[in-house]
Motif scaffolding. Structure first.
Motif, PDB file in Angstrom:
ATOM      1  N   SER A 124       0.849  -1.192   0.000  1.00 23.42           N
ATOM      2  CA  SER A 124       0.000   0.000   0.000  1.00 23.42           C
ATOM      3  C   SER A 124       0.886   1.243   0.000  1.00 23.42           C
ATOM      4  O   SER A 124       1.529   1.544   0.992  1.00 23.42           O
ATOM      5  CB  SER A 124      -0.890  -0.010   1.241  1.00 23.42           C
ATOM      6  OG  SER A 124      -1.654   1.154   1.261  1.00 23.42           O
ATOM      7  N   ILE A 143      -9.846  -0.024   2.858  1.00 18.69           N
ATOM      8  CA  ILE A 143      -9.479  -1.305   2.225  1.00 18.69           C
ATOM      9  C   ILE A 143     -10.274  -2.457   2.828  1.00 18.69           C
ATOM     10  O   ILE A 143     -10.627  -3.425   2.140  1.00 18.69           O
ATOM     11  CB  ILE A 143      -7.943  -1.567   2.314  1.00 18.69           C
ATOM     12  CG1 ILE A 143      -7.544  -2.834   1.545  1.00 18.69           C
ATOM     13  CG2 ILE A 143      -7.472  -1.679   3.749  1.00 18.69           C
ATOM     14  CD1 ILE A 143      -7.792  -2.769   0.061  1.00 18.69           C
ATOM     15  N   PHE A 212      -2.735  -4.933   0.929  1.00 24.30           N
ATOM     16  CA  PHE A 212      -3.136  -3.535   1.111  1.00 24.30           C
ATOM     17  C   PHE A 212      -3.585  -3.257   2.543  1.00 24.30           C
ATOM     18  O   PHE A 212      -3.456  -2.152   3.037  1.00 24.30           O
ATOM     19  CB  PHE A 212      -4.274  -3.177   0.138  1.00 24.30           C
ATOM     20  CG  PHE A 212      -3.786  -2.939  -1.264  1.00 24.30           C
ATOM     21  CD1 PHE A 212      -2.970  -1.841  -1.550  1.00 24.30           C
ATOM     22  CD2 PHE A 212      -4.136  -3.786  -2.294  1.00 24.30           C
ATOM     23  CE1 PHE A 212      -2.509  -1.617  -2.840  1.00 24.30           C
ATOM     24  CE2 PHE A 212      -3.685  -3.569  -3.585  1.00 24.30           C
ATOM     25  CZ  PHE A 212      -2.862  -2.491  -3.860  1.00 24.30           C
TER      26      PHE A 212
END
Lengths: 288, 239
Positions: A124, A143, A212
């Protein structure tokens, strides 16, 4: 009370990730009836593909994600085509297939370690995904909402595909009886290959989303595989709906379990649930 | 002289160490009903599986419309051959309608598949009533009818039936044979049937082959074979 909402939210997020892994595992298990360990490492394949393309090469993130999902799917298809399919044609035992998939798992994991080191990595590179929302007292990131939405979309799409399309019905027919599926003119090798592609792509997507949300490492696949497999077994190993039910049961038991004990008990709680099901309800919750 | 739809020339098949078929020569013509008879292990079902590509051929050739072909199941369905295996093997988790739909998997025109479903429902009215039910809940006779109906979904020129009466009650056997008879009279499909119920089989067959230990020991007109002592000799084991 907020703590309970937070645990529920955490359970839903974890259940969504397990859904992606368990749905794929159930799909390949139901069509081939073998325990495909390689399914777990596809999470790392998807995650590291995005890490390499997005973070190292600077490819646009969305494109890197699409390539990551497709690459994981393609690798699953390739493994089936070059390893499992020839073994099945030689009437290899389930144990032989299991050992072959363990070998492929280990080799792929080692390749990832050699290429990217064994250290934790983050993919990320934007703070946007970590933007936090408060939903009925529970704190969730963007996310994590994407994870839940991805699982929901995947479940609905996969269910529609299996129930409403000609090819989906063919997959269900192969799951039911592969020999009779051959007899009615279904190219079962092709159907199983596509099942491997879809399953591996879903596992790859799960790995990317984990990347992420937190971090990735080459060995991430094994723990995720065990949770996904537990969810599949609890769900009955025959239906995608069962895999979803199993995933959420595992995640709720896991998250509430560690709330009342400690984080170190996480895996022990999940495997205790698995053992209970194997002893008292070996066919799982959803029986077809 | 009629041209053969399907023919087998000097077929040998080995199952592990067993020489299951030893130089089989047989043929099937359009619209014909051919019976394959013999005791257990004679090689009857192996012949059907060989034609369909479910067992590998050691030597010999399978000819479809005069052209030698290497049988592969999904290719054989596309060529016009359908196989109904023994044991009423329907897709138990799929509904009756889904079983029929998947039976037409090789037909790409979905309108044609719907038409075929209507046609086989007319031929097998009991299936219309059970259309939405999971096929695993049907009786043995109904499952056998569904398996045959599913075999017809690809509109085959040849239907291979392996033990259609196996494990069925006398009433269900009668129903299945009545349906096969009607089917052979109304459809243009040629039938090759393996069956232990010899009297019922010979009533609907035009020709037949008698097998023993992987070889053909007698062949010819069904009515003549019904009177042939070979059948009795094989089934009683007398020399």
């Amino acid at each position: 009370m907020d703590v309970v909402f937070q645990i529920v939210a955490n359970s839903i997020i974890a259940g969504s990730l397990y859904t992606l892994i368990a749905s794929g595992f159930t799909l390949t298990y139901s069509t081939t009836k073998f325990f495909n360990i390689t399914h777990g490492v596809m999470t790392a394949v998807g995650a590291y593909t995005v890490f390499f393309l997005g973070k190292i090469l600077g490819m646009p993130l969305l494109l890197a994600i699409i390539v990551g999902v497709l690459f994981a799917g393609l690798l699953g298809w390739v493994l089936n085509y070059f390893i499992y399919q020839p073994l099945r044609k030689k009437n290899a035992s389930q144990l032989s297939l299991l050992v072959a998939s363990l070998g492929a798992f280990t080799a792929i994991q080692a390749c990832i370690s050699l290429a990217f080191s064994s250290q934790f990595q983050t993919i990320s590179h934007t703070a946007v995904m970590q933007k936090t929302f408060s939903i009925v007292g529970a704190s969730v990131t963007q996310i994590q909402l994407i994870i839940v939405a991805s699982a929901l979309i995947s479940f609905v799409s996969l269910t529609f595909f299996l129930k409403k399309t000609r090819f989906g019905t063919a997959i269900r027919a192969v799951s039911d009886d592969e020999e009779v599926a051959k007899v009615i003119g279904i190219n079962t090798d092709k159907v199983i290959g596509i099942a491997f592609f879809i399953a591996s792509a879903l596992a790859g997507l799960a790995g990317i989303l984990i990347g992420f949300d937190s971090a990735i490492e080459p060995t991430m696949g094994l723990a995720l595989l065990m949770k996904g497999v537990t969810a599949s077994i609890v769900g009955g190993l025959t239906s995608i709906f069962g895999a979803v039910v199993g995933s959420f049961l595992v995640s709720f038991v896991e998250n509430f379990g560690i709330f009342y004990t400690a984080g170190e008990w996480r895996d022990a709680i999940v495997f205790t649930l698995l053992i209970i099901f194997l002893m008292f309800r070996p066919n799982g919750i959803i029986r077809t | 002289m009629k041209r053969n739809l399907l023919s087998l020339s000097d077929i040998h098949v080995h199952y592990g160490g067993v020489h299951a078929l030893r130089g089989i020569n047989l043929s099937l013509q359009a619209g014909e009903v051919v019976a394959l008879m013999g005791s257990n292990g004679a090689g009857k079902s192996t012949i059907l599986k060989t034609i369909f590509g479910l067992v590998p051929i050691t030597s010999g050739s399978v000819c479809w419309r005069g052209t030698s072909t290497l049988p592969v199941p999904h290719d054989m369905v596309r060529k016009g051959i359908s196989f109904v295996p023994q044991g009423r093997r329907v897709f138990a988790n799929l509904s009756v309608e889904e079983n029929l739909e998947i039976g037409g998997f090789s037909v790409t025109d979905q309108g044609l598949v719907r038409q075929r479903i209507r046609d086989v429902m007319n031929l097998f009215p009991i299936l219309e009533k059970k259309r939405k039910e999971p096929s695993g809940t049907l009786s043995g006779g109904q499952q056998q009818l569904l398996a045959i109906a599913r075999g017809l979904m690809s509109n085959p020129q040849v239907l291979l039936l392996d033990e259609p009466s196996l494990g069925l009650s006398p009433k269900a056997v009668k129903e299945v044979f009545e349906t096969i008879k009607t089917m052979s009279q109304t459809q243009k499909t040629a039938l090759m049937i393996v069956e232990h119920n010899i009297p019922s089989l010979l009533r609907i067959a035009h020709r037949g082959y008698i097998l023993d230990k992987g070889t053909i020991v007698a062949e010819g007109d069904a009515q003549r074979l019904a009177k042939d002592s070979t059948l009795e000799r094989i089934f009683t084991g007398s020399s």
